[in-house]
Write an enzyme that holds these catalytic residues in place. Structure first.
Site, mmCIF file in Angstrom:
data_model
loop_
_atom_site.group_PDB
_atom_site.id
_atom_site.type_symbol
_atom_site.label_atom_id
_atom_site.label_comp_id
_atom_site.label_asym_id
_atom_site.label_seq_id
_atom_site.Cartn_x
_atom_site.Cartn_y
_atom_site.Cartn_z
ATOM 1 N N SER A 54 -69.685 -26.796 84.561
ATOM 2 C CA SER A 54 -70.252 -28.155 84.520
ATOM 3 C C SER A 54 -69.135 -29.184 84.520
ATOM 4 O O SER A 54 -69.396 -30.373 84.718
ATOM 5 C CB SER A 54 -71.136 -28.330 83.275
ATOM 6 O OG SER A 54 -70.432 -27.974 82.102
ATOM 7 N N ASP A 92 -66.700 -19.891 82.427
ATOM 8 C CA ASP A 92 -67.485 -19.612 83.629
ATOM 9 C C ASP A 92 -66.609 -19.091 84.764
ATOM 10 O O ASP A 92 -65.524 -19.622 85.015
ATOM 11 C CB ASP A 92 -68.144 -20.910 84.128
ATOM 12 C CG ASP A 92 -69.511 -21.133 83.520
ATOM 13 O OD1 ASP A 92 -70.178 -20.136 83.174
ATOM 14 O OD2 ASP A 92 -69.901 -22.302 83.380
ATOM 15 N N LYS A 121 -68.361 -15.728 81.769
ATOM 16 C CA LYS A 121 -69.806 -15.865 82.028
ATOM 17 C C LYS A 121 -70.010 -15.898 83.532
ATOM 18 O O LYS A 121 -69.254 -16.587 84.230
ATOM 19 C CB LYS A 121 -70.350 -17.143 81.378
ATOM 20 C CG LYS A 121 -71.803 -17.452 81.723
ATOM 21 C CD LYS A 121 -72.421 -18.449 80.763
ATOM 22 C CE LYS A 121 -72.122 -19.892 81.040
ATOM 23 N NZ LYS A 121 -72.614 -20.399 82.328
ATOM 24 N N GLU A 123 -73.074 -16.039 86.768
ATOM 25 C CA GLU A 123 -74.471 -16.341 87.094
ATOM 26 C C GLU A 123 -75.056 -15.278 88.014
ATOM 27 O O GLU A 123 -74.399 -14.859 88.976
ATOM 28 C CB GLU A 123 -74.566 -17.703 87.816
ATOM 29 C CG GLU A 123 -74.212 -18.876 86.924
ATOM 30 C CD GLU A 123 -74.408 -20.223 87.612
ATOM 31 O OE1 GLU A 123 -75.071 -20.295 88.674
ATOM 32 O OE2 GLU A 123 -73.890 -21.218 87.078
ATOM 33 N N GLU A 190 -80.979 -20.205 80.932
ATOM 34 C CA GLU A 190 -81.047 -21.655 81.189
ATOM 35 C C GLU A 190 -82.425 -22.004 81.759
ATOM 36 O O GLU A 190 -82.864 -21.404 82.763
ATOM 37 C CB GLU A 190 -79.934 -22.069 82.173
ATOM 38 C CG GLU A 190 -79.993 -23.565 82.492
ATOM 39 C CD GLU A 190 -78.752 -24.125 83.161
ATOM 40 O OE1 GLU A 190 -77.764 -23.381 83.346
ATOM 41 O OE2 GLU A 190 -78.772 -25.315 83.507
#
Ligand code: KIV
Length: 273
Positions: A54, A92, A121, A123, A190
């Site tokens: 982010s 991330d 992390k 996704e 999320e």
């Protein structure tokens, strides 16, 4: 209620977080991108500092997280590492740095070796199973990010709640179980309905962190700039401006930690059904 946190002076490890889950004690996570905020956040009791991609939005001013590079992530992780004393640093893997399993191993290793990350992390659902297995076998802790996947924004079309129909909810639940079996040490959910979160938290034995995933999670995470009310535009439904009623960042973060640990945040107004 006893409140354990990084303020107690003990280093936070994966074992600490697993023990907290077993005791039914919530832990807290916020994004951090630099040394000063890392230090303020952990002084206020945050157990996990997330160097989130982010940063592409809130630091670099992009519309999406896609332009963020591995070099950017290593740079910001190094900054956070210098301000951190006890908290666990989760980082991330940026867009496509984990798309090819062998390269993912190399890139994750760089985040640990050069940045000072403790856990990466990434996704994605079942498609990440082989990568998670490899990283786990090679001693790299992994958090699997499920539900809304911001790196897939061009496929999704918009940032909206995932798992609302039974087919997609079942898929997220099955992916969660598969990825834990492959070695994921934590899950991050999320923007999924609270009812789906409850099922996932019951189905897995690893800590589950939520953002817009309801109160059943073992931990909550927010983007720091959202919870300080400084993100331009409309604040997401699942977030809250904790600085509004407090005089300093330290006080605002302490209020967030207290609210999460007491089960007061997220409330029904921050939750999807
Ligand atoms: O990059 C990030 O800040 C994240 C949160 C949305 C969990 O992944």
């Amino acid at each position: 209620m006893s409140i354990t946190s990084s303020r107690d002076g003990t280093t936070v490890t994966l074992a600490t977080l697993r023990e907290m889950k077993q005791r039914g004690e919530k832990f807290t996570c916020l994004t951090a991108y630099d040394a000063s905020f890392a230090s303020v956040l952990e002084d206020a009791g945050i157990e996990v500092l997330l160097v989130g991609d982010s940063l592409g939005n809130v630091i670099q001013g992009h519309d999406t997280t896609l332009p963020v590079t591995l070099t950017d992530m290593i740079y910001h992780t190094r900054c956070v590492s210098r301000g951190r004393r006890r908290a666990l640093i989760m980082v991330d893997m940026p867009f496509m740095s984990d798309a090819v399993t062998d390269q993912a191993l190399n890139n994750a290793a760089r985040l640990l070796k050069e940045g000072g990350a403790h856990i990466v992390k990434l996704e994605g659902g079942e498609v990440m199973a082989a990568t998670i297995r490899l990283l786990s076998e090679r001693g790299i802790p992994v958090c699997a990010h499920l539900g809304l996947l911001p790196q897939s924004i061009h496929k999704l079309g918009s940032y909206r709640v995932q798992g609302r129909d039974s087919q997609s909810a079942d898929k997220i639940l099955a992916d969660a179980a598969t990825l834990v079996k492959m070695g994921a040490d934590m899950l991050l959910l999320e923007c999924v309905p609270a009812q789906l979160t409850e099922k996932i938290v019951k189905a897995v034995d690893v800590p589950v962190i939520g953002i817009g995933a309801g109160p059943a999670c073992d931990a909550q995470v927010l983007v720091l700039y959202d919870m300080l009310g400084i993100t331009p535009g409309k604040r997401p439904k699942f977030s809250r401006d904790f600085l509004q009623d407090h005089h300093s960042v330290h006080e605002a973060v302490m209020a967030y930690v207290k609210a999460v640990k007491r089960g007061e945040f997220p409330g029904p107004e921050h939750t999807f059904n």
